[in-house]
Write a protein that holds these residues in place. Sequence first.
Motif, PDB file in Angstrom:
ATOM      1  N   LEU A   1       0.769  -1.023   0.053  1.00 45.80           N
ATOM      2  CA  LEU A   1       0.018   0.105  -0.179  1.00 45.80           C
ATOM      3  C   LEU A   1       0.837   1.269  -0.078  1.00 45.80           C
ATOM      4  O   LEU A   1       1.052   1.740   1.111  1.00 45.80           O
ATOM      5  CB  LEU A   1      -0.952  -0.134   1.227  1.00 45.80           C
ATOM      6  N   SER A   2       1.598   1.289  -1.064  1.00 48.77           N
ATOM      7  CA  SER A   2       2.610   2.562  -1.287  1.00 48.77           C
ATOM      8  C   SER A   2       2.596   2.988  -2.623  1.00 48.77           C
ATOM      9  O   SER A   2       2.255   2.177  -3.721  1.00 48.77           O
ATOM     10  CB  SER A   2       3.877   2.272  -0.439  1.00 48.77           C
ATOM     11  N   GLY A   3       3.209   3.875  -3.014  1.00 51.42           N
ATOM     12  CA  GLY A   3       3.294   4.258  -4.369  1.00 51.42           C
ATOM     13  C   GLY A   3       2.341   5.502  -4.762  1.00 51.42           C
ATOM     14  O   GLY A   3       1.913   6.110  -3.686  1.00 51.42           O
ATOM     15  N   THR A   4       2.392   6.100  -5.960  1.00 53.10           N
ATOM     16  CA  THR A   4       1.555   7.169  -6.483  1.00 53.10           C
ATOM     17  C   THR A   4       0.533   6.703  -7.255  1.00 53.10           C
ATOM     18  O   THR A   4       0.340   5.931  -8.094  1.00 53.10           O
ATOM     19  CB  THR A   4       2.426   8.012  -7.486  1.00 53.10           C
ATOM     20  N   ILE A   5      -0.834   7.627  -6.915  1.00 51.65           N
ATOM     21  CA  ILE A   5      -2.017   7.161  -7.757  1.00 51.65           C
ATOM     22  C   ILE A   5      -2.441   8.739  -8.339  1.00 51.65           C
ATOM     23  O   ILE A   5      -2.248   9.669  -7.781  1.00 51.65           O
ATOM     24  CB  ILE A   5      -3.145   6.925  -6.876  1.00 51.65           C
ATOM     25  N   ARG A   6      -2.509   8.701  -9.548  1.00 48.18           N
ATOM     26  CA  ARG A   6      -2.777   9.901 -10.398  1.00 48.18           C
ATOM     27  C   ARG A   6      -4.385   9.787 -10.502  1.00 48.18           C
ATOM     28  O   ARG A   6      -4.979   8.920 -11.139  1.00 48.18           O
ATOM     29  CB  ARG A   6      -2.179   9.785 -11.641  1.00 48.18           C
ATOM     30  N   VAL A   7      -5.230  10.650 -10.054  1.00 51.89           N
ATOM     31  CA  VAL A   7      -6.586  10.755  -9.984  1.00 51.89           C
ATOM     32  C   VAL A   7      -7.156  12.100 -10.679  1.00 51.89           C
ATOM     33  O   VAL A   7      -6.572  13.098 -10.509  1.00 51.89           O
ATOM     34  CB  VAL A   7      -7.196  11.101  -8.485  1.00 51.89           C
ATOM     35  N   THR A   8      -7.884  12.088 -11.396  1.00 53.92           N
ATOM     36  CA  THR A   8      -8.245  13.130 -12.299  1.00 53.92           C
ATOM     37  C   THR A   8      -9.992  13.306 -12.035  1.00 53.92           C
ATOM     38  O   THR A   8     -10.700  12.271 -11.953  1.00 53.92           O
ATOM     39  CB  THR A   8      -8.088  12.968 -13.876  1.00 53.92           C
ATOM     40  N   THR A   9     -10.277  14.626 -12.080  1.00 52.19           N
ATOM     41  CA  THR A   9     -11.741  14.922 -11.660  1.00 52.19           C
ATOM     42  C   THR A   9     -12.022  16.326 -12.301  1.00 52.19           C
ATOM     43  O   THR A   9     -11.037  16.884 -12.480  1.00 52.19           O
ATOM     44  CB  THR A   9     -12.132  14.718 -10.212  1.00 52.19           C
ATOM     45  N   LEU A  10     -13.212  16.826 -12.263  1.00 53.38           N
ATOM     46  CA  LEU A  10     -13.801  17.915 -12.477  1.00 53.38           C
ATOM     47  C   LEU A  10     -13.267  18.938 -11.401  1.00 53.38           C
ATOM     48  O   LEU A  10     -13.009  18.542 -10.174  1.00 53.38           O
ATOM     49  CB  LEU A  10     -15.368  18.099 -12.907  1.00 53.38           C
ATOM     50  N   ASP A  11     -13.303  20.247 -11.664  1.00 53.25           N
ATOM     51  CA  ASP A  11     -12.875  21.032 -10.813  1.00 53.25           C
ATOM     52  C   ASP A  11     -14.111  21.522  -9.529  1.00 53.25           C
ATOM     53  O   ASP A  11     -13.732  21.527  -8.567  1.00 53.25           O
ATOM     54  CB  ASP A  11     -12.838  22.694 -11.512  1.00 53.25           C
ATOM     55  N   MET A  12     -15.271  21.309 -10.013  1.00 49.12           N
ATOM     56  CA  MET A  12     -16.311  21.373  -8.947  1.00 49.12           C
ATOM     57  C   MET A  12     -16.177  20.366  -7.864  1.00 49.12           C
ATOM     58  O   MET A  12     -16.341  20.343  -6.665  1.00 49.12           O
ATOM     59  CB  MET A  12     -17.463  21.250  -9.500  1.00 49.12           C
ATOM     60  N   LEU A  13     -15.616  18.952  -8.288  1.00 49.15           N
ATOM     61  CA  LEU A  13     -15.549  18.184  -7.390  1.00 49.15           C
ATOM     62  C   LEU A  13     -13.998  17.971  -6.465  1.00 49.15           C
ATOM     63  O   LEU A  13     -13.924  17.802  -5.383  1.00 49.15           O
ATOM     64  CB  LEU A  13     -15.509  16.800  -7.886  1.00 49.15           C
ATOM     65  N   ALA A  14     -13.115  18.673  -7.311  1.00 43.83           N
ATOM     66  CA  ALA A  14     -11.663  18.748  -6.706  1.00 43.83           C
ATOM     67  C   ALA A  14     -11.820  19.889  -5.747  1.00 43.83           C
ATOM     68  O   ALA A  14     -11.027  19.772  -4.530  1.00 43.83           O
ATOM     69  CB  ALA A  14     -10.710  19.047  -7.934  1.00 43.83           C
ATOM     70  N   PHE A  15     -12.601  20.773  -5.823  1.00 46.25           N
ATOM     71  CA  PHE A  15     -12.633  22.142  -4.927  1.00 46.25           C
ATOM     72  C   PHE A  15     -13.581  21.683  -3.924  1.00 46.25           C
ATOM     73  O   PHE A  15     -13.494  22.049  -2.541  1.00 46.25           O
ATOM     74  CB  PHE A  15     -13.043  23.429  -5.557  1.00 46.25           C
ATOM     75  N   GLY A  16     -14.816  21.448  -4.303  1.00 50.04           N
ATOM     76  CA  GLY A  16     -15.890  21.104  -3.217  1.00 50.04           C
ATOM     77  C   GLY A  16     -16.449  20.098  -2.572  1.00 50.04           C
ATOM     78  O   GLY A  16     -16.746  19.808  -1.424  1.00 50.04           O
ATOM     79  N   LEU A  17     -15.550  18.606  -2.917  1.00 50.30           N
ATOM     80  CA  LEU A  17     -15.911  17.469  -2.561  1.00 50.30           C
ATOM     81  C   LEU A  17     -14.907  16.631  -1.900  1.00 50.30           C
ATOM     82  O   LEU A  17     -14.907  15.995  -0.896  1.00 50.30           O
ATOM     83  CB  LEU A  17     -16.730  16.531  -3.587  1.00 50.30           C
TER      84      LEU A  17
END
Length: 329
Positions: free
Chosen positions: A103-119
């Motif tokens: 359970l180590s390493g890097t995860i690249r997550v992409t999402t919309l700005d509204m979810l990135a900022f608000g959720l």
Amino acid sequence: MAETAKASCMDARAQNWDDLRYFLAVAKTGSLSGAARRLGVNHSTVFRRIGAFEEGLGVRLFERLPNGYLLTQAGEAMQEGALRVEDEIASLSRKVTGQDLRLSGTIRVTTLDMLAFGLLPRHLAKFRTDYPGIEVELIVGNAALNLNRREADIALRVGNAPPETLVGRRVGRLVFAIYASKTYLAGKSAVELAAHDWVGFDTEHAALTRRFGAFLPSAEPLFRTNSIAAAIAATKAGIGLAPLPCGLADLEADLVRVAALPGDFTLDLWLLTHEDLRQTARIRAFLDFLAGELAREAPLLKGNGRDGPASSMQNDPMNAEARASATRR
């Protein structure tokens, strides 16, 4: 002969790894039957593969003796090189498998700005506490990154039809309602919704634009944006009313829910990854964690949070007319 064998070994590196596997199995066991048991295949398959391998290289690797197979000089040189290749592959396999299981390493997550900022922020903070060995790299943008090309590992997206090439689950549903700022509402009389100033969206949110046009065709937004996060900010600034997701707008103390919207003003929330990555430990940990967190947020996302059900409205001077207008349409 030695130089020929070395050249052959170099050529062998470009061959299918299975050729070297069959060669090493015979070299180590000294017989076709022993190699067959080691590889889990039948005797004739080993015989055929070794013959084809030698023919392809143009070098005889084994002497066929009554009591088994014996390496020739070229075969011994080949074995030395093949063992190095085997060690390299085994080492690489351990590293890759180890990374997948840890359970180590890097995860690249992409999402919309509204979810990135608000959720997401509050959930990412908790994930960091629960999984300190996993680093999350968040890529924010309305354009969908290509998970098949590994532009990202995980996508949190909205929409009702995720790509068939991806796997995942629906983890929530965003319900929309009409919001305005307290500043904008101050001193406003109860008038038709269409008579108000509006914040709207451009073609990047075509589905919402079409639905809103059908709901309130006479309303003409005086401010448009491709960003729901920007629409929330514009609404807070008092530019006008806006159709906004309850799960985000209800978190803003400056915003008031003015009116309900029809039931089709919803967007499904999808958590997606590529089939090849779904069993990677750190990917699986993030998917399971975020799915659980968003499941607990379901009442908020559906508009049952601060202001109650999305069909209800605040007790402000506009509500009676807003309710009547919404009902008529």
